[in-house]
Design a protein around this motif. Structure first.
Motif, PDB file in Angstrom:
ATOM      1  N   ALA A   1       0.717  -1.239   0.035  1.00  0.00           N
ATOM      2  CA  ALA A   1       0.085   0.224  -0.065  1.00  0.00           C
ATOM      3  C   ALA A   1       0.737   1.134  -0.006  1.00  0.00           C
ATOM      4  O   ALA A   1       0.449   2.142  -0.845  1.00  0.00           O
ATOM      5  CB  ALA A   1      -1.013  -0.233   1.104  1.00  0.00           C
ATOM      6  N   PHE A   2       1.987   1.283   0.844  1.00  0.00           N
ATOM      7  CA  PHE A   2       2.718   2.439   0.597  1.00  0.00           C
ATOM      8  C   PHE A   2       3.335   2.627  -0.552  1.00  0.00           C
ATOM      9  O   PHE A   2       3.605   3.838  -1.118  1.00  0.00           O
ATOM     10  CB  PHE A   2       4.011   2.007   1.945  1.00  0.00           C
ATOM     11  CG  PHE A   2       5.209   2.979   1.703  1.00  0.00           C
ATOM     12  CD1 PHE A   2       5.242   4.436   1.874  1.00  0.00           C
ATOM     13  CD2 PHE A   2       6.362   2.413   0.855  1.00  0.00           C
ATOM     14  CE1 PHE A   2       6.224   5.273   1.658  1.00  0.00           C
ATOM     15  CE2 PHE A   2       7.312   3.506   0.753  1.00  0.00           C
ATOM     16  CZ  PHE A   2       7.332   4.725   1.024  1.00  0.00           C
TER      17      PHE A   2
ATOM     18  N   SER B   1      -0.505   9.567  -4.105  1.00  0.00           N
ATOM     19  CA  SER B   1      -1.842  10.003  -3.801  1.00  0.00           C
ATOM     20  C   SER B   1      -2.490   8.719  -3.293  1.00  0.00           C
ATOM     21  O   SER B   1      -2.464   7.636  -3.653  1.00  0.00           O
ATOM     22  CB  SER B   1      -2.620  10.410  -5.158  1.00  0.00           C
ATOM     23  OG  SER B   1      -4.012  10.095  -4.968  1.00  0.00           O
ATOM     24  N   PHE B   2      -2.994   8.810  -2.258  1.00  0.00           N
ATOM     25  CA  PHE B   2      -3.727   7.806  -1.474  1.00  0.00           C
ATOM     26  C   PHE B   2      -4.994   7.350  -2.477  1.00  0.00           C
ATOM     27  O   PHE B   2      -5.104   6.116  -2.169  1.00  0.00           O
ATOM     28  CB  PHE B   2      -4.125   8.215  -0.065  1.00  0.00           C
ATOM     29  CG  PHE B   2      -2.857   8.227   0.964  1.00  0.00           C
ATOM     30  CD1 PHE B   2      -1.737   8.211   0.437  1.00  0.00           C
ATOM     31  CD2 PHE B   2      -3.143   8.413   2.050  1.00  0.00           C
ATOM     32  CE1 PHE B   2      -0.870   8.521   1.590  1.00  0.00           C
ATOM     33  CE2 PHE B   2      -2.432   8.404   3.244  1.00  0.00           C
ATOM     34  CZ  PHE B   2      -1.012   8.408   2.709  1.00  0.00           C
TER      35      PHE B   2
ATOM     36  N   GLY C   1      -9.347   5.093   3.309  1.00  0.00           N
ATOM     37  CA  GLY C   1      -8.882   5.014   4.764  1.00  0.00           C
ATOM     38  C   GLY C   1      -7.987   3.598   4.865  1.00  0.00           C
ATOM     39  O   GLY C   1      -7.033   3.785   5.777  1.00  0.00           O
ATOM     40  N   ALA C   2      -8.129   2.529   4.117  1.00  0.00           N
ATOM     41  CA  ALA C   2      -7.084   1.671   4.336  1.00  0.00           C
ATOM     42  C   ALA C   2      -5.805   1.656   3.786  1.00  0.00           C
ATOM     43  O   ALA C   2      -4.990   1.352   4.598  1.00  0.00           O
ATOM     44  CB  ALA C   2      -7.816   0.413   3.402  1.00  0.00           C
ATOM     45  N   ILE C   3      -5.843   2.403   2.615  1.00  0.00           N
ATOM     46  CA  ILE C   3      -4.483   2.918   2.516  1.00  0.00           C
ATOM     47  C   ILE C   3      -3.809   4.043   3.248  1.00  0.00           C
ATOM     48  O   ILE C   3      -2.582   3.631   3.753  1.00  0.00           O
ATOM     49  CB  ILE C   3      -4.420   3.645   1.187  1.00  0.00           C
ATOM     50  CG1 ILE C   3      -4.911   2.889  -0.012  1.00  0.00           C
ATOM     51  CG2 ILE C   3      -3.073   4.167   0.839  1.00  0.00           C
ATOM     52  CD1 ILE C   3      -4.003   1.741  -0.273  1.00  0.00           C
TER      53      ILE C   3
ATOM     54  N   VAL D   1       3.155   1.585   8.582  1.00  0.00           N
ATOM     55  CA  VAL D   1       4.625   1.533   8.292  1.00  0.00           C
ATOM     56  C   VAL D   1       5.305   2.589   8.915  1.00  0.00           C
ATOM     57  O   VAL D   1       6.388   2.437   9.269  1.00  0.00           O
ATOM     58  CB  VAL D   1       4.571   1.592   6.557  1.00  0.00           C
ATOM     59  CG1 VAL D   1       6.210   1.828   6.223  1.00  0.00           C
ATOM     60  CG2 VAL D   1       3.904   0.474   5.873  1.00  0.00           C
ATOM     61  N   GLU D   2       4.606   3.827   9.137  1.00  0.00           N
ATOM     62  CA  GLU D   2       5.446   4.981   9.638  1.00  0.00           C
ATOM     63  C   GLU D   2       5.410   4.673  11.126  1.00  0.00           C
ATOM     64  O   GLU D   2       6.754   4.877  11.715  1.00  0.00           O
ATOM     65  CB  GLU D   2       4.491   6.266   9.499  1.00  0.00           C
ATOM     66  CG  GLU D   2       4.521   6.818   7.993  1.00  0.00           C
ATOM     67  CD  GLU D   2       3.860   8.117   7.838  1.00  0.00           C
ATOM     68  OE1 GLU D   2       4.274   8.804   7.271  1.00  0.00           O
ATOM     69  OE2 GLU D   2       2.627   7.987   8.479  1.00  0.00           O
TER      70      GLU D   2
END
Length: 297
Positions: free
Chosen positions: A18-19, A27-28, A40-42, A49-50
């Protein structure tokens, strides 16, 4: 640092995927569309990850996101890692004897005029094996192009590590329809419209040299981009072309074309290129055996 500790610090593969999509698009929303997830899932995956890494990967500003320096570094490594993982999985899948797929790269003219009309029979005989037919000619890197087999006219040097299995020797000679020969030529090639292919520009000269014929000046000439276009033009009575066996085998048998002056060896063979001996992979073995049976007909 122990391996278990390293594993605990690595983000989950799904979150990294996803990242990577979000970072690539910056762009998410576009990442969500590509991966068929919600915005929202992205966002939650990126946050995960962050959190694992302990640094911000994006700067969020005015409903847009921009990669930080750390985000750019992680994007490069993640992209390379995902590409390598995807390639390895694909290669294992493609070259697994139990795989239901067989990737075959074939000369376009041979594929269109000889192989494709016969693939229906192979599917009937081996319904569990799906042939992924890719049309290409000349040198090939089987590994990088994820191909199991390449069928080629050997007019180039093959990789020294490849296994070469000869299918047949090529024969070549002038071909046209019976009506065109009788109405426009009558044994005199000077009266003909010669059909040429830009992919085999020396076909006529090669045939003359093999046949021992002096220079002939045709009444007219016409050029086409590909060999199979030239053969189709001959079938449509636009002129006379240099055809080859096995490419015109079906046309000669059905009398769509004739070979009034016979065929001579072109000095080239049609071959199978594989990474290993064909009989070491049951998929390649069954396809190779079937091809040999077709050729002998």
């Amino acid at each position: 640092m122990s391996n278990s500790h390293i594993k605990r610090r690595l983000p989950p593969l799904g979150a990294l995927t996803a990242f990577e999509a979000a970072a690539r698009h910056q762009s998410f929303s576009r990442a969500a569309q590509e991966l068929h997830l919600t915005h929202g899932a992205i966002s939650r995956a990126v946050a995960q990850v962050e959190e694992r890494i302990g640094v911000d990967l994006f700067v969020r500003r005015n409903r847009r996101v921009y990669l930080t320096a750390a985000g750019q570094r992680l994007l490069q490594t993640t992209t390379e890692s995902l590409d390598a993982l995807s390639y390895t999985v694909e290669e294992i899948h493609r070259h697994d004897g139990a795989s239901p797929f067989l990737a075959v790269s074939c000369e376009p003219s041979l594929a269109m005029r000889w192989l494709m009309p016969r693939l229906g029979e192979f599917r009937t005989l081996c319904p569990e094996l799906n042939v992924d037919l890719r049309m290409a000619g000349g040198p090939i890197d089987l590994l990088s192009e994820n191909c199991d087999i390449a069928i080629r006219r050997m007019d180039f040097g093959a990789h020294e590590d490849y296994q070469i299995t000869t299918l047949c020797s090529e024969l070549a000679g002038p071909v046209c329809t019976k009506d065109y020969w009788e109405k426009h030529i009558s044994q005199d090639l000077n009266k003909a419209n010669w059909l040429h292919s830009r992919t085999r520009p020396n076909a006529w000269d090669d045939w003359r040299n093999a046949y021992g014929i002096e220079k002939i000046i045709p009444k007219s000439e016409q050029h086409f981009d590909h060999f199979f276009y030239t053969l189709q033009a001959a079938q449509n009575q636009l002129g006379i072309a240099i055809g080859s066996i096995p490419l015109v085998s079906d046309d000669l048998k059905a009398q769509r074309l004739i070979s009034p002056l016979g065929m001579q060896s072109s000095g080239h063979d049609y071959v199978l290129l594989t990474l290993e001996e064909p009989n070491l992979d049951p998929r390649i073995a069954v396809f190779t055996n079937w091809l040999m049976e077709q050729i002998t007909r």
